[in-house]
Scaffold this motif. Structure first.
Motif, PDB file in Angstrom:
ATOM      1  N   VAL A   1     -82.962   1.019  12.508  1.00 30.75           N
ATOM      2  CA  VAL A   1     -82.130   1.195  13.693  1.00 30.75           C
ATOM      3  C   VAL A   1     -82.614   2.440  14.425  1.00 30.75           C
TER       4      VAL A   1
ATOM      5  N   GLU B   1     -83.502  -2.560  15.572  1.00 34.92           N
ATOM      6  CA  GLU B   1     -82.465  -2.648  16.596  1.00 34.92           C
ATOM      7  C   GLU B   1     -82.404  -1.344  17.388  1.00 34.92           C
TER       8      GLU B   1
ATOM      9  N   GLY C   1     -72.535   4.350  11.404  1.00 36.03           N
ATOM     10  CA  GLY C   1     -72.597   2.902  11.566  1.00 36.03           C
ATOM     11  C   GLY C   1     -74.011   2.381  11.394  1.00 36.03           C
ATOM     12  N   ALA C   2     -74.996   3.114  11.911  1.00 34.53           N
ATOM     13  CA  ALA C   2     -76.398   2.702  11.759  1.00 34.53           C
ATOM     14  C   ALA C   2     -76.822   2.749  10.302  1.00 34.53           C
TER      15      ALA C   2
ATOM     16  N   GLU D   1     -74.846   2.333   7.755  1.00 34.78           N
ATOM     17  CA  GLU D   1     -74.204   1.163   7.147  1.00 34.78           C
ATOM     18  C   GLU D   1     -74.974  -0.117   7.471  1.00 34.78           C
ATOM     19  N   LYS D   2     -75.472  -0.213   8.695  1.00 40.94           N
ATOM     20  CA  LYS D   2     -76.184  -1.428   9.122  1.00 40.94           C
ATOM     21  C   LYS D   2     -77.470  -1.621   8.324  1.00 40.94           C
TER      22      LYS D   2
ATOM     23  N   ARG E   1     -74.582  -3.688   5.512  1.00 40.81           N
ATOM     24  CA  ARG E   1     -73.188  -3.962   5.834  1.00 40.81           C
ATOM     25  C   ARG E   1     -73.067  -4.434   7.277  1.00 40.81           C
ATOM     26  N   ASP E   2     -71.987  -5.140   7.572  1.00 47.02           N
ATOM     27  CA  ASP E   2     -71.744  -5.580   8.941  1.00 47.02           C
ATOM     28  C   ASP E   2     -71.345  -4.373   9.795  1.00 47.02           C
ATOM     29  N   ALA E   3     -72.015  -4.226  10.912  1.00 48.40           N
ATOM     30  CA  ALA E   3     -71.690  -3.132  11.830  1.00 48.40           C
ATOM     31  C   ALA E   3     -72.136  -3.542  13.223  1.00 48.40           C
ATOM     32  N   ASP E   4     -71.210  -3.606  14.149  1.00 51.33           N
ATOM     33  CA  ASP E   4     -71.526  -3.950  15.529  1.00 51.33           C
ATOM     34  C   ASP E   4     -71.879  -2.654  16.261  1.00 51.33           C
ATOM     35  N   LEU E   5     -73.142  -2.301  16.200  1.00 52.57           N
ATOM     36  CA  LEU E   5     -73.579  -1.023  16.754  1.00 52.57           C
ATOM     37  C   LEU E   5     -73.487  -0.988  18.276  1.00 52.57           C
TER      38      LEU E   5
END
Length: 355
Positions: free
Chosen positions: A261, A288, A309-310, A312-313, A317-321
């Motif tokens: 990310v 991403e 969040g990044a 986690e991604k 894990r699910d994370a809508d960055l």
């Protein structure tokens, strides 16, 4: 002849005064910013680090943080450790020559060599694999780590990275001057501390601009440590050599296979985001890009929730960055700090890459 001697005597007095000011200032800086962690010898360099042990019920894998130019381990530890405490094992360290880390015997002057230091430090601490988080110049070290130590890489998070060749390859004049033998040593031993002290507030404003510099950031993050002569020389050597590294490394970023990310702001005044960040996402399969409007060069401090969040991604894990980025944008939409003082860096039209 007497006039010549008088001028020479005056110049020598000025030099010795500046050396004295620098020595005293450096001593005061070190006294006010003691080591925060432990030390270990890595290939002749005494490396300073903070190792946060794995919690009993970690929900994230180990995370290694690599700071940027002019900084030290506190620059990422202060904003990010509180958000991740109890969730993951963490490693923060001063890159060779920065903070309380020694430079070693000249083998730590490239991102590749520094990535090897990271790998060796992980081995010493029993960290088999980790997510690597690199900011700015630390992004270059992160690219080297991802390419050269894939077995240790679980994922990569780039924050406002420097990674690709940029138009002209120029850096600030004082970095180039500092790398000149003898002249650079004299410059760093006399002028960088007093001049840097006077310019630090304005420079920091432009690093964060258009976002606000956090209260007491310079003191809390021990930023004046970089004004010590040895640290300034290490910093200058790193920055002055970055373009050469990027020219050789960038064509091989496609070798990186780890989940990636890249977080970048469209108001970054330090690096060419449309070259570095867009380039990394183009070159690393599946990467991403999280493009944040009105964000400057410091997502670690201005958007630490997005950084988590990044992490986690890339950990799976699910994370809508993109949604998280919109939340950050709403929070900073009115920021205009440094307006009129800090110019946005512009690319020639031919160099513009699509966002």
């Amino acid at each position: 002849m007497n006039l010549i001697y008088a001028v020479l005597a005056f110049l020598m007095a000025v030099v010795f005064t500046l050396v004295g000011v620098t020595r005293v200032g450096s001593w005061l800086v070190e006294r006010g910013n003691p080591p925060a962690g432990g030390f270990v010898d890595i290939d002749g360099a005494r490396i300073h680090y903070v190792h946060v042990a794995a919690p009993a019920h970690a929900d994230l894998p180990p995370i290694v943080f690599i700071h940027g130019a002019s900084a030290n381990l506190k620059d990422q530890m202060l904003p990010l450790r509180p958000l991740l405490e109890g969730r993951a094992e963490m490693l923060f360290f001063d890159r060779p020559g920065f903070g309380w880390s020694g430079r070693g015997s000249g083998n730590n002057e490239t991102p590749s060599a520094q990535a090897n230091t990271v790998a060796a430090l992980m081995d010493r601490l029993g960290i088999r694999q980790a997510i690597i988080v690199g900011h700015s110049f630390g992004g270059a070290v992160t690219t080297a780590f991802g390419r050269e130590h894939p077995d240790k890489t679980l994922g990569l998070v780039f924050l406002s990275p420097a990674s690709h060749p940029w138009p002209g390859g120029a850096t600030s004049w004082y970095y180039d001057l500092t790398t000149i033998p003898i002249v650079g040593w004299l410059f760093s031993e006399t002028l960088t501390y007093p001049a840097g002290t006077l310019q630090m507030a304005a420079a920091t404003t432009c690093v964060f601009s258009p976002n606000k510099v956090p209260d007491d950031y310079v003191a809390r993050a021990s930023i004046p440590m970089v004004l010590r002569p040895s640290a300034f020389r290490a910093n200058a050597t790193d920055v002055a050599g970055l373009y050469r590294y990027a020219v050789g490394a960038a064509p091989h970023y496609g070798e990186i296979k780890a989940p990636t990310v890249v977080i970048s702001g469209d108001r970054d005044k330090v690096v060419y985001a449309k070259i570095h960040s867009v380039g990394l996402v183009r070159d690393i399969a599946g990467a991403e890009l999280v493009w944040v409007h009105n964000l400057g060069h410091k997502p670690d401090w201005i958007a630490p929730d997005l950084v988590v969040g990044a992490i986690e991604k890339v950990a799976g894990r699910d994370a809508d960055l993109q949604a998280m980025a919109k939340t950050v944008e709403a929070r900073i939409s009115g920021d205009m700090y440094g307006a009129g003082k800090c110019a946005d860096i512009k690319l020639p039209e031919a160099e513009l890459a699509p966002t």
